[in-house]
Design a protein around this motif. Sequence first.
Motif, short mmCIF file in Angstrom:
data_model
loop_
_atom_site.label_atom_id
_atom_site.label_comp_id
_atom_site.label_asym_id
_atom_site.label_seq_id
_atom_site.Cartn_x
_atom_site.Cartn_y
_atom_site.Cartn_z
N LYS A 22 0.84 -1.21 0.00
CA LYS A 22 0.00 0.00 0.00
C LYS A 22 0.87 1.26 0.00
N ASN A 23 1.85 1.28 0.89
CA ASN A 23 2.63 2.51 1.04
C ASN A 23 3.61 2.75 -0.11
N ALA A 24 3.80 1.71 -0.95
CA ALA A 24 4.62 1.92 -2.16
C ALA A 24 3.73 2.36 -3.31
N ILE A 120 -2.65 13.81 14.83
CA ILE A 120 -2.82 15.08 14.12
C ILE A 120 -2.15 15.06 12.74
N ARG A 121 -1.02 14.42 12.63
CA ARG A 121 -0.27 14.29 11.38
C ARG A 121 -0.04 15.62 10.66
N PRO A 122 0.83 16.48 11.20
CA PRO A 122 1.12 17.75 10.54
C PRO A 122 1.87 17.56 9.23
N ILE A 123 1.90 18.62 8.39
CA ILE A 123 2.63 18.54 7.12
C ILE A 123 3.67 19.66 7.00
N ASP A 124 4.10 20.19 8.18
CA ASP A 124 5.05 21.30 8.15
C ASP A 124 6.35 20.95 7.41
N LEU A 125 6.82 19.70 7.54
CA LEU A 125 8.08 19.33 6.88
C LEU A 125 7.91 19.33 5.36
N HIS A 126 6.74 18.87 4.89
CA HIS A 126 6.47 18.89 3.45
C HIS A 126 6.54 20.33 2.94
N LEU A 127 5.82 21.21 3.66
CA LEU A 127 5.67 22.58 3.17
C LEU A 127 6.98 23.36 3.23
N PRO A 161 12.88 12.01 9.85
CA PRO A 161 12.84 11.33 8.54
C PRO A 161 11.42 10.94 8.13
N SER A 162 10.63 11.95 7.80
CA SER A 162 9.23 11.72 7.41
C SER A 162 9.16 11.02 6.06
N VAL A 163 8.36 9.97 6.00
CA VAL A 163 8.20 9.20 4.76
C VAL A 163 7.55 10.08 3.70
N GLY A 164 6.41 10.67 4.05
CA GLY A 164 5.67 11.47 3.07
C GLY A 164 6.46 12.69 2.61
N ALA A 165 7.15 13.36 3.53
CA ALA A 165 7.91 14.55 3.13
C ALA A 165 9.05 14.15 2.20
N PRO A 303 8.40 -1.03 12.87
CA PRO A 303 7.43 -0.10 12.29
C PRO A 303 6.22 0.17 13.18
N THR A 304 5.83 1.42 13.23
CA THR A 304 4.61 1.80 13.97
C THR A 304 3.40 1.05 13.43
N ASP A 305 3.40 0.77 12.11
CA ASP A 305 2.23 0.13 11.50
C ASP A 305 1.97 -1.28 12.00
N ILE A 306 2.98 -1.94 12.59
CA ILE A 306 2.75 -3.31 13.04
C ILE A 306 2.65 -3.37 14.57
N ASN A 326 6.66 5.70 19.39
CA ASN A 326 7.42 6.94 19.20
C ASN A 326 7.01 7.74 17.97
N ILE A 327 6.18 7.16 17.08
CA ILE A 327 5.93 7.84 15.80
C ILE A 327 4.61 8.62 15.82
N PHE A 328 3.52 7.96 16.19
CA PHE A 328 2.22 8.64 16.22
C PHE A 328 1.66 8.67 17.64
N GLU A 329 1.10 9.81 18.02
CA GLU A 329 0.70 9.99 19.42
C GLU A 329 -0.61 9.31 19.78
N ASN A 330 -1.37 8.89 18.76
CA ASN A 330 -2.70 8.37 19.07
C ASN A 330 -2.89 6.97 18.48
N ARG A 331 -1.87 6.15 18.65
CA ARG A 331 -1.97 4.84 18.00
C ARG A 331 -2.19 3.71 18.99
N PHE A 332 -2.93 3.98 20.05
CA PHE A 332 -3.23 2.95 21.04
C PHE A 332 -4.74 2.70 21.15
C1 UD1 Z 1 3.75 6.90 6.23
C2 UD1 Z 1 2.88 5.70 6.00
C3 UD1 Z 1 2.25 5.23 7.30
C4 UD1 Z 1 3.33 4.99 8.34
C5 UD1 Z 1 4.23 6.23 8.49
C6 UD1 Z 1 5.40 6.02 9.42
C7 UD1 Z 1 2.08 6.01 3.73
C8 UD1 Z 1 0.92 6.27 2.84
N1 UD1 Z 1 1.83 6.04 5.05
O1 UD1 Z 1 2.89 7.95 6.70
O2 UD1 Z 1 1.55 4.01 7.05
O3 UD1 Z 1 2.72 4.72 9.58
O4 UD1 Z 1 4.75 6.59 7.20
O5 UD1 Z 1 6.16 4.94 9.00
O6 UD1 Z 1 3.18 5.76 3.29
N2 UD1 Z 1 5.46 14.62 10.81
C9 UD1 Z 1 5.56 15.96 11.14
N3 UD1 Z 1 5.54 16.88 10.13
C10 UD1 Z 1 5.45 16.52 8.81
C11 UD1 Z 1 5.36 15.14 8.49
C12 UD1 Z 1 5.37 14.21 9.51
O7 UD1 Z 1 5.64 16.31 12.31
O8 UD1 Z 1 5.45 17.40 7.95
C13 UD1 Z 1 5.44 13.60 11.89
C14 UD1 Z 1 4.11 12.86 11.95
O9 UD1 Z 1 3.15 13.57 12.70
C15 UD1 Z 1 4.51 11.58 12.61
C16 UD1 Z 1 5.92 11.33 12.07
O10 UD1 Z 1 6.38 12.60 11.60
O11 UD1 Z 1 4.59 11.76 13.99
C17 UD1 Z 1 5.97 10.31 10.94
O12 UD1 Z 1 5.23 10.73 9.85
P1 UD1 Z 1 5.58 10.35 8.36
O13 UD1 Z 1 6.81 9.52 8.29
O14 UD1 Z 1 5.50 11.58 7.53
O15 UD1 Z 1 4.33 9.41 8.01
P2 UD1 Z 1 3.41 9.47 6.73
O16 UD1 Z 1 4.20 9.73 5.51
O17 UD1 Z 1 2.22 10.31 7.03
#
Ligand code: UD1
Length: 417
Positions: A22-24, A120-127, A161-165, A303-306, A326-332
């Motif tokens: 999925k994530n790829a 909350i999943r912010p996107i500040d790093l992307h922007l 090291p944000s995956v999405g960013a 991985p947080t996902d597992i 350690n990755i997401f604050e609301n994953r319990f």
């Molecule tokens: C991706 C995965 C998700 C996985 C996560 C961590 C996809 C579609 N989703 O999500 O399944 O659980 O990686 O391995 O690939 N953060 C910030 N600012 C940002 C971006 C992220 O603070 O701009 C924080 C997030 O709130 C979180 C942490 O960084 O606490 C990890 O997020 P990130 O690696 O970006 O996860 P996603 O890409 O959203």
Amino acid sequence: MSRFIIEGGGKMEGEITVQGSKNAVLPILAATVLSDGKNVIYNCPKISDVDMTVEVLKNLGCRVDTEKDCIEVDASHLSGHTIPDELMRQMRSSIIFLGAIIARCGRAEISMPGGCEIGIRPIDLHLSALKKLGVSITESHGFIHCVREKVQPASIHLDFPSVGATENIMLTACMTEGVTTIENAAREPEIVDLERFLNRMGAKIKGAGSDLITIEGVHKLYGAAHTIIADRIVSATYLACAVVSGGTVALKGAESAHMGAMLSVLKNMGAEIYEDKQKIVVVSPKKLKSIGTIKTMPYPGFPTDIQSPFMALSTQCEGSSVFVENIFENRFRHIEELVRMGADIKADGRVAVVIGKSRLTGAKVTAPDLRGGAALIVAALAADGTTEIENIKYIDRGYEAVEEILSPCGVKIKRKE
Ligand code: UD1
């Protein structure tokens, strides 16, 4: 509303072919908008997150044809640069289109991604990275408006090291003249798969899989064909199902090289794992040992996902296991449901302590999110009696027809509409 009805107590035995990741596939489908040619993506999982991504592509004006696990995307007549609110709300990970649309159209508009079920999943790093690449960003009326003022490469250091960013930067920078670098990049296997696909399209990217990615911008990308890697989280979920049931299962197509942290936990529990090229076999021990402390980390860490499926598994281990998220604050949010089934789990903030072995009993429970839902399936297999899992639309976002995968392995599972 659909639900799963699962009879616990049986041993799971057999072979499962693992779906594509999925994530790829999500960022790779987003990347198809970068070229005006035809892209063919194989091994796409049949999950609702992919259906929603296809909707986003169509909304942007792409022609999309799906046949079995193959999705063909032709973005030659891209007509839009906006992701509307209803699509963004349905799938927050549509944020991954941002970098690709900016690279192709020079501008993009997306509805502001709100919170989601796991935090909350912010996107500040992307922007902030996009700003460094010359994109001006304003926010109004619930939308983020991005306009490419300058086409400039950048040296970007990610604070985390944000995956999405990391993926969004790769998508924009691959068509930005000059050399862009990402320091402290995410190292997930899905990033490597994205690099492979982009390079097939004609991009010049090096270093994915390490913490330094170097991207030399090119003027044009072309259509390409690509096969998506196996889903390591789905693989580990089915291994957890096998082990909790005391069975023996082979996973065809699984990529053990991507699963080190998860396989090592299963081995510590006492499971025997046989790894072959493109196959993993797990043989369950008679008794499961407790796993000590598991801390979720960026790849190659656990991985947080597992975390949630393994927490369900740990309820059947002798002794206590500790999980630190350690990755997401609301994953319990699965804990409450596991406790309804008889688990002994205490959580405080980001730490949860599981005391095993508990006798689980079937109950009516609700999937709180995608992986939390998967955890309930793991628990249901170990429980006495019948478990009814509601809200399985979350599970369908990431797992292909679970009932069709598990039934041939002897699991009594039915989907009820
Ligand atoms: C991706 C995965 C998700 C996985 C996560 C961590 C996809 C579609 N989703 O999500 O399944 O659980 O990686 O391995 O690939 N953060 C910030 N600012 C940002 C971006 C992220 O603070 O701009 C924080 C997030 O709130 C979180 C942490 O960084 O606490 C990890 O997020 P990130 O690696 O970006 O996860 P996603 O890409 O959203």
